[in-house]
Design an enzyme around this catalytic site. Sequence first.
Site, PDB file in Angstrom:
ATOM      1  N   ALA A 212      -0.524  10.939  -0.451  1.00 39.54           N
ATOM      2  CA  ALA A 212      -1.958  11.012  -0.681  1.00 39.54           C
ATOM      3  C   ALA A 212      -2.539  11.790   0.487  1.00 39.54           C
ATOM      4  CB  ALA A 212      -2.578   9.629  -0.749  1.00 39.54           C
TER       5      ALA A 212
ATOM      6  N   GLY B 272       4.353  10.764   1.542  1.00 36.40           N
ATOM      7  CA  GLY B 272       5.318   9.938   0.824  1.00 36.40           C
ATOM      8  C   GLY B 272       6.667   9.913   1.507  1.00 36.40           C
TER       9      GLY B 272
ATOM     10  N   VAL C  89       2.635   4.333  -0.276  1.00 36.84           N
ATOM     11  CA  VAL C  89       1.915   5.601  -0.199  1.00 36.84           C
ATOM     12  C   VAL C  89       1.589   5.907   1.255  1.00 36.84           C
ATOM     13  CG1 VAL C  89      -0.105   6.906  -0.962  1.00 36.84           C
ATOM     14  CG2 VAL C  89       0.833   5.110  -2.433  1.00 36.84           C
ATOM     15  N   CYS C  90       1.873   7.149   1.673  1.00 35.57           N
ATOM     16  CA  CYS C  90       1.406   7.644   2.969  1.00 35.57           C
ATOM     17  C   CYS C  90       0.936   9.074   2.754  1.00 35.57           C
ATOM     18  CB  CYS C  90       2.490   7.544   4.043  1.00 35.57           C
ATOM     19  SG  CYS C  90       3.852   8.720   3.909  1.00 35.57           S
ATOM     20  N   GLY C  91       0.688   9.808   3.810  1.00 36.05           N
ATOM     21  CA  GLY C  91       0.173  11.164   3.671  1.00 36.05           C
ATOM     22  C   GLY C  91       1.041  12.065   2.801  1.00 36.05           C
TER      23      GLY C  91
END
Length: 128
Positions: free
Chosen positions: A105, A76, A72-74
């Site tokens: 996220a 994806g 997960v990152c800002g």
Amino acid sequence: MTEQAPLRIVVGSDDAGLQYKNALKKDRENDPRVAHVVDVGVGSDEHTAYPHVAVNAARMAAEGKADRALLVCGTGLGVAISANKGPQQIAGRARAAPTVECDGAVRTRSGTTRTKRRPTAMTETFLA
């Protein structure tokens, strides 16, 4: 029908995806289909760049140390691009990949994290 062996899962995120990753990790730790979950970062007190986390998770999957990776990152996209740099990986967003799944996220101005999907919904078909 043969029964599937319990899965070994690796999870990772950047700062923006920390809360979402923790929710994914908790869900998978309580899932009977999962043998164990390895967290490759970041922790609540870390600020590791997401490419390092994504590449570490992809390597674990490529080396057979994990069956699946959830990143997960800002958005994806960053973790998907980074994970695809690893050997033999196909990473993508939202059920697009057999080994590494990535999602976004977004941290709001109030500091809360808003995600595209519920953690359980994200991984349900991924583990099937």
